[in-house]
Write an enzyme that holds these catalytic residues in place. Structure first.
Site, PDB file in Angstrom:
ATOM      1  CG  ASP A 173       4.950   5.516  -0.953  1.00 33.11           C
ATOM      2  OD1 ASP A 173       3.713   5.892  -1.137  1.00 33.11           O
ATOM      3  OD2 ASP A 173       5.396   4.186  -0.138  1.00 33.11           O
TER       4      ASP A 173
HETATM    5  C1  NOJ Z   1       1.680   4.836   0.815  1.00 33.93           C
HETATM    6  C2  NOJ Z   1       1.879   3.401   0.634  1.00 33.93           C
HETATM    7  O1  NOJ Z   1       3.373   3.218   0.999  1.00 33.93           O
HETATM    8  C3  NOJ Z   1       1.960   2.834  -0.839  1.00 33.93           C
HETATM    9  O2  NOJ Z   1       2.116   1.550  -0.636  1.00 33.93           O
HETATM   10  C4  NOJ Z   1       0.553   3.344  -1.069  1.00 33.93           C
HETATM   11  O3  NOJ Z   1       0.404   2.813  -2.557  1.00 33.93           O
HETATM   12  C5  NOJ Z   1       0.542   4.915  -1.171  1.00 33.93           C
HETATM   13  N1  NOJ Z   1       0.621   5.472   0.075  1.00 33.93           N
HETATM   14  C6  NOJ Z   1      -0.791   5.272  -1.782  1.00 33.93           C
HETATM   15  O4  NOJ Z   1      -1.888   5.197  -1.020  1.00 33.93           O
END
Ligand code: NOJ
Length: 727
Positions: free
Chosen positions: A258
């Site tokens: 993430d």
């Molecule tokens: C954080 C989020 O938790 C995730 O789901 C997402 O894909 C990424 N940011 C990128 O935006």
């Protein structure tokens, strides 16, 4: 051999093939030979971000950049290279599909596949190699701000609905990326909270959808989560990534973090991470211009490699996974072109939306409303006009268009006089509010109540929204009740006009103190571009509702298993959160503890009625764990319009030696029937699927003995019960 065939063969050999599988010798050989040509610097470049949503390639060797996008309900608008602003492109508006909780509520894997194909085509057109979705974190508590992005509370439902989505996406030469692995069941403190739970809860409740994505969906990428498990960050968690995902499940794709979820180079290198992406440009907690070299898997790794701290074999393993990901996506010469905003995609969005709406209560056939009648309809509530594709965090979309519920109603109910009252206001107009009102809350309420007084029918369209602390990433909700004083507004409306139907837009359950007073209630989620049309289709009866609740709806928050045990169980003490309800999540808790929910998992009404009859056990009453349990029943549409019913089979162990839920969903099937029509449904379950996770043996075990089968059309509406024995 003809010369043309030879050249074609050579071309395929050199440029990749549809069969991009590591077991495929040609691919493996090709990947190995590419790796042998790469410098250490070039290899490390593949392992970390070079912009917000891409990682670098190696132009010298023809290795492309890798492009990713959120996910999961549409392809996100183009973001700037080096910061979070929108790039301002004019060709990146897309079809917004219903949020995944809505998809789960369809209980229809066929539409999940259509959804996957459509969103995959949009991603391919936008030149994305990885679509960051689906999300399958289990709905543990209605307070989780991100439940709308996930597939509900049941591991089987989440598995059955996400696998076809993944297949549909990947057939377009786009990798799906299942997230967030694992245990990201709350947004509060998500960046550090350490989840403590039993191995059984982990295996039986929280991991099955990920396991299905790997084993059945052959998913090509997995996103690690922000939180910790077992005292170790999930993006470099040895047990989750090395032991379970890569060794036990034989995942052959790439693990992506993430954004900004890495905390240690050493653990990231050794514990199974492949690609590091980031929220901040330096990979840590600050933004500097073009600071991607500071990422944990950038210079710090490179320096360690040069100093001999890390071996090159581990590095090559990561690189080969990333190259395989490329051969499956950007380097696949047979990938389709994709397309965007086609009529077909819009129809998929509308179909999923129609099928997902759950009719929770419908006294005296309040719904459908006669669209031919000259009625005075008062539509009240901000959600009738608020854009719900905007806000909510990373799943926010730049939709080509979004039909609001009000617009859908106005267009469908042409003979009626439709008047609109905002009723309440949730906050800044920038967050998708299209109608600004100079009135304060009291005046908004008073004006709406006046409107309600004069109407024949009131359609109240409220619920939660995508603002901070609502259904939104980054934080959880602050209370179980409806926000913005909606309860008071509804009470006042009901006091002047009892002919009020409520339509809730949310990804979560909310407290319903006025429920007894309203004749009808409909759960309409976040439905994307076609939201208003789909809602009007169901309100007018053009479409018969067939959605079922993908989670239990507790009467009060303490009735939910996670909340029953107090703060340490949710939200935790800020260091740890302990899943004290163990495997008893959702209906497993309500059933076992005999706590009646407001609306049960699997519940959903229809404008017609159905009968389940002629239950028949086809397989023997006694069987071995290697055999298949097979049963059938007849579903009959006993009303006077066509509709769809979901037959649900739950199974529970009688007299277990360990804690077991009364029953768990083991199979389901949605069936479309015309008025008066009937059909035989056959459901099959592998007896091995009745296993529980034996913590001592660290393995699945099918207990011998008696099991109850429960067949019905909701977890609390069982028509047939039967006993089988596993010997
Ligand atoms: C954080 C989020 O938790 C995730 O789901 C997402 O894909 C990424 N940011 C990128 O935006």
């Amino acid at each position: 051999m003809k010369k043309t065939t030879l050249i074609l063969g050579l071309f395929l050999y050199l440029s990749g093939s549809v069969l991009a599988h590591p077991g495929d010798h040609r691919i493996k050989h090709k990947i190995d030979s590419i790796i042998s040509l790469m410098t250490v610097e070039e290899k490390v470049k593949l392992l970390h971000a070079q912009s917000k949503f891409s990682s670098a390639g190696v132009p010298r060797l023809g290795i492309p950049e890798l492009w990713m996008s959120d996910g999961p309900h549409g392809v996100r608008g183009e973001i700037n290279w080096d910061d979070w602003g929108y790039a301002g492109w004019t060709n990146d508006s897309i079809t917004a599909f219903p949020a995944l909780t809505a998809l789960a509520a369809t209980f229809d894997p066929n539409v999940a596949y259509e959804y996957g194909v459509a969103i995959g085509e949009e991603a391919r057109y936008r030149k994305k190699d990885v679509l960051l979705g689906p999300g399958v974190n289990i709905y543990r508590t209605p307070m989780n701000g991100r439940n709308f992005e996930y597939m509900g509370e049941d591991p089987l439902l989440a598995s059955v609905m996400s696998v076809p989505y993944i297949r549909g996406v990947q057939e377009q030469g786009v990798a799906a990326c299942i997230k967030h692995y694992a245990l990201n069941n709350q947004e509060k403190w998500r960046g550090h909270i350490n989840v403590q739970l039993s191995d059984r809860a982990l295996r039986e409740i929280y991991l099955p959808a990920f396991e299905a994505a790997v084993k059945q969906g052959n998913i090509w990428s997995v996103m690690g989560s922000y939180n910790q498990y077992n005292g170790q960050w999930c993006c470099h968690n040895e047990k989750l990534l090395n032991d379970i995902l890569k060794k036990e499940w034989q995942f052959d794709g790439a693990v992506i973090t993430d954004w900004g979820a890495v905390h240690s180079t050493e653990e990231a290198v050794n514990n199974g991470l492949d690609i590091e992406m980031g929220t901040w440009t330096n990979g840590l907690t600050a933004s500097e211009s073009f600071a991607y070299d500071k990422y944990f898997l950038a210079n710090p790794y490179l320096e360690g490699l040069k100093a001999g701290t890390y071996d090159e074999e581990t590095l090559d393993e990561k690189v080969s996974r990333i190259l395989l990901l490329m051969f499956r996506t950007s380097l696949n010469p047979h990938k389709p072109l994709g397309n965007i905003n086609s009529k077909a995609h819009q129809q998929v969005a509308r179909k999923v939306a129609q099928e997902s709406i759950v009719l929770l209560k419908n006294q005296n056939d309040f719904f459908p409303i006669n669209a031919g009648a000259h009625l005075k309809i008062a539509v009240i509530g901000e959600n009738a006009t608020k854009m719900m594709t905007i806000g909510g965090g990373s799943s926010e979309l730049k939709a080509k268009y979004e039909i609001s519920p009000l617009q859908g109603i106005q267009e469908r109910f042409k003979n009626a006089t439709v008047e609109y009252g905002l009723g309440y206001a949730s906050g800044p107009s920038a967050y998708g509010r299209v109608i600004d009102s100079p009135l304060d809350q009291d005046s908004l309420r008073t004006a709406a109540v006046e409107l309600a007084k004069k109407a024949d029918v009131v359609l109240y369209i409220g619920g939660l929204n995508k603002n901070h602390h609502q259904d939104c990433e980054g934080e959880d909700r602050l209370s179980y009740g409806l926000p913005f004083n909606q309860d008071q507004l509804l009470e006042e409306i009901l006091a002047v006009n009892a002919n009020t139907g409520v339509i809730l837009l949310s990804g979560n359950a909310v407290e319903l103190p006025w429920l007894k007073k309203v004749p009808a209630l409909m759960q309409a989620w976040y439905l994307g571009s076609e939201a208003g049309y789909a809602i009007a289709d169901v309100l007018a009866g053009d479409v018969n509702p067939s959605g079922k609740m993908p989670f239990s709806w507790p009467k009060k928050l303490e009735d939910n298993g996670a909340h029953y045990f107090g703060e340490l169980s949710y939200p935790g003490d800020s260091v740890n959160v302990v899943y004290k309800e163990d495997i008893l999540v959702g209906y497993r808790w309500h059933d076992t503890k005999k706590i009646e929910p407001e609306f049960a998992f699997g519940h959903g009404l229809s404008y017609t009625s159905f009968e389940l009859k002629d239950f028949r056990l086809i397989s023997p009453k006694t069987l071995s764990e290697k055999e298949v349990i097979e049963l059938s029943c007849i579903v009959k549409n006993t009303g006077n319009c066509s509709g769809a019913e979901v037959v649900q089979l739950y199974i529970g162990k009688k007299g277990s030696t360990v804690l077991r839920e009364i029953k768990g969903l083991k199979s389901f099937e949605k069936v479309q029937l015309k008025a008066g029509e009937q059909q035989e449904i056959v459901l099959k379950v592998n007896a091995s699927d009745l296993a529980y996770y034996n913590e001592k043996q660290q393995d699945w075990e099918v207990e011998k003995g008696k099991y109850y089968l429960y067949l019905g059309n909701a977890s609390n509406a069982i028509s047939f019960k039967s006993i089988i024995t596993i010997q």
